[in-house]
Design an enzyme around this catalytic site. Structure first.
Site, PDB file in Angstrom:
ATOM      1  N   ARG A 158     -46.019 -16.705  49.339  1.00  0.00           N
ATOM      2  CA  ARG A 158     -44.718 -17.395  49.391  1.00  0.00           C
ATOM      3  C   ARG A 158     -43.958 -17.110  50.683  1.00  0.00           C
ATOM      4  NH1 ARG A 158     -45.562 -14.873  44.647  1.00  0.00           N
ATOM      5  NH2 ARG A 158     -45.502 -16.040  42.687  1.00  0.00           N
ATOM      6  N   ILE A 159     -43.959 -15.843  51.124  1.00  0.00           N
ATOM      7  CA  ILE A 159     -43.181 -15.505  52.327  1.00  0.00           C
ATOM      8  C   ILE A 159     -43.862 -16.089  53.568  1.00  0.00           C
ATOM      9  CG2 ILE A 159     -42.174 -13.634  53.706  1.00  0.00           C
ATOM     10  CD1 ILE A 159     -42.173 -11.918  51.112  1.00  0.00           C
ATOM     11  N   ARG A 242     -45.739  -4.579  55.302  1.00  0.00           N
ATOM     12  CA  ARG A 242     -45.664  -3.142  55.017  1.00  0.00           C
ATOM     13  C   ARG A 242     -46.118  -2.389  56.255  1.00  0.00           C
ATOM     14  NH1 ARG A 242     -42.485  -3.806  51.633  1.00  0.00           N
ATOM     15  NH2 ARG A 242     -42.636  -3.366  49.410  1.00  0.00           N
ATOM     16  N   GLU A 271     -41.858   5.231  56.712  1.00  0.00           N
ATOM     17  CA  GLU A 271     -40.423   5.003  56.878  1.00  0.00           C
ATOM     18  C   GLU A 271     -39.629   5.826  55.862  1.00  0.00           C
ATOM     19  OE1 GLU A 271     -40.649   0.660  56.261  1.00  0.00           O
ATOM     20  OE2 GLU A 271     -39.536   0.937  54.391  1.00  0.00           O
ATOM     21  N   HIS A 289     -35.986  -2.173  57.696  1.00  0.00           N
ATOM     22  CA  HIS A 289     -36.453  -2.793  56.439  1.00  0.00           C
ATOM     23  C   HIS A 289     -35.362  -3.681  55.805  1.00  0.00           C
ATOM     24  CE1 HIS A 289     -39.665  -2.150  53.083  1.00  0.00           C
ATOM     25  NE2 HIS A 289     -39.137  -3.358  53.000  1.00  0.00           N
ATOM     26  N   GLY A 291     -35.666  -7.068  55.349  1.00  0.00           N
ATOM     27  CA  GLY A 291     -36.224  -8.362  54.927  1.00  0.00           C
ATOM     28  C   GLY A 291     -35.430  -9.063  53.837  1.00  0.00           C
TER      29      GLY A 291
HETATM   30  C1  DGY Z   1     -40.056  -5.953  48.881  1.00  0.00           C
HETATM   31  O1  DGY Z   1     -39.489  -6.668  48.068  1.00  0.00           O
HETATM   32  O2  DGY Z   1     -41.243  -5.655  48.790  1.00  0.00           O
HETATM   33  C2  DGY Z   1     -39.237  -5.425  49.993  1.00  0.00           C
HETATM   34  O3  DGY Z   1     -40.006  -5.042  51.069  1.00  0.00           O
HETATM   35  C3  DGY Z   1     -38.419  -4.253  49.504  1.00  0.00           C
HETATM   36  O4  DGY Z   1     -39.259  -3.412  48.818  1.00  0.00           O
END
Ligand code: DGY
Length: 323
Positions: A158-159, A242, A271, A289, A291
């Site tokens: 999806r992303i 990741r 991290e 982080h 996102g």
């Molecule tokens: C996710 O939703 O996986 C983000 O990176 C936060 O964990």
């Protein structure tokens, strides 16, 4: 009827915490301090559900309990490589995540990093803040044009698809895709994307590479020295997936010796500790982080966890069951 006892391991958006406290016997982590593996292990023996995030190492060690009381780990976040799935299976537990609701915002951050790295926005901002800007000149902080270039997407979930939409429809980019399974032709057609067989084919063809694959042992250091050497000189690497997917030492070498143009990272191996070598690289943009860090996404993630929990405790299959 007794409400299920749930432990929330970090602070969550206020509206979600309020609803959790209403629907469950919820213990909140008001100090927002990450739990240790020992504290997670203890929680598994005392709560019906534990609600972890990426900062909780739900490792084999943390899950080394004879008989957990917890029957579900309802993760706040889409990625769950911080949870040891073999132990989950041994205990017959359920794991859920929060997909969909953060895809657009995570793709926005990937695009932010891509633009910042290509246009040297981090360098420019640093220069300006220390009073180093001497004024406009034709040769000042000259970057790389984004529009019309080729973007390689590693992992077309999806992303990855949201990233492709932004890049193709917003910036006229050509999209190449590498994905474990064959992507449905209709999905590729929406962004005129072409799927290639493997990374060896993808890396040399792209001006930008954006990582959207899962983390975990299977993808650890997927992007290593060999892969970086396959990239076009001057190409950029973006990671919102990741940290462990990239060998950071190898990336440092590539950035230091300018064998690639630059990189943008939102996630890091180990991290929040940052490899000191990365801090030396001017051609690298880094974010902590972020996102999914919008009010809309973070609330929606929390309500998605609530839905998963409600389904689970009502005896229905939770919509986002991943194990
Ligand atoms: C996710 O939703 O996986 C983000 O990176 C936060 O964990």
């Amino acid at each position: 009827m007794l409400k299920p006892k749930v432990l929330v391991t970090r602070r969550w958006p206020a509206a979600v915490e309020a609803k959790l406290a209403e629907d469950f016997d919820a213990v909140l982590n008001t100090s927002d301090r990450p739990l240790s593996e020992e504290e997670i292990r203890d929680a598994l023996t005392r709560y019906d559900a534990v609600l972890p995030t990426v900062t909780d190492k739900v490792s084999a060690k943390a899950m080394d309990v004879a008989k957990p009381q917890a029957r579900i780990l309802a993760n706040y976040g889409v990625g769950y490589s911080h949870i040891d799935l073999a132990s989950v299976a041994n205990h017959g537990m359920t794991v859920t995540n929060t997909p969909d609701v953060l895809s657009e915002c995570t793709a926005d951050i990937a695009m932010t990093l891509l633009l910042m790295a290509a246009r040297r926005a981090g360098e420019g901002e640093r220069e300006l803040r220390v009073g180093g800007w001497t004024g406009w000149r034709p040769t000042h902080l000259v970057g790389t044009k984004v529009s019309g270039k080729t973007l390689g997407i590693v992992g077309f979930g999806r992303i990855g698809q949201e990233m492709a939409r932004r890049a193709h429809h917003g910036f006229g980019m050509k999209i190449l895709v590498q994905n474990r399974s064959q992507v449905v032709p209709d999905v590729l057609a929406q962004v005129k994307a072409e799927q290639v067989e493997n990374l060896d084919q993808l890396m040399p063809e792209c001006d930008f590479i954006s990582l959207h694959c899962p983390g975990g042992a299977g993808n650890r250091h997927l992007i290593n020295t060999r892969m970086l050497n396959l990239m076009k000189p001057g190409a950029f690497l973006i990671n919102t997936a990741r940290g462990e997917v990239i060998d950071e030492q190898a990336l440092c070498q590539a950035l230091m010796f300018d064998t690639i143009g630059g990189a943008g990272l939102d996630v890091f191996e180990g991290e929040p500790r940052i490899n000191p070598c990365l801090l030396q690289c001017e051609n690298l943009v880094m974010l902590p982080h972020l996102g999914s860090a919008t009010r809309e996404a973070r609330e929606a993630m929390g309500f998605r966890v609530l839905d998963n929990l409600s389904d689970f405790f009502a005896g229905r299959a939770p919509r986002d069951k991943v194990a």
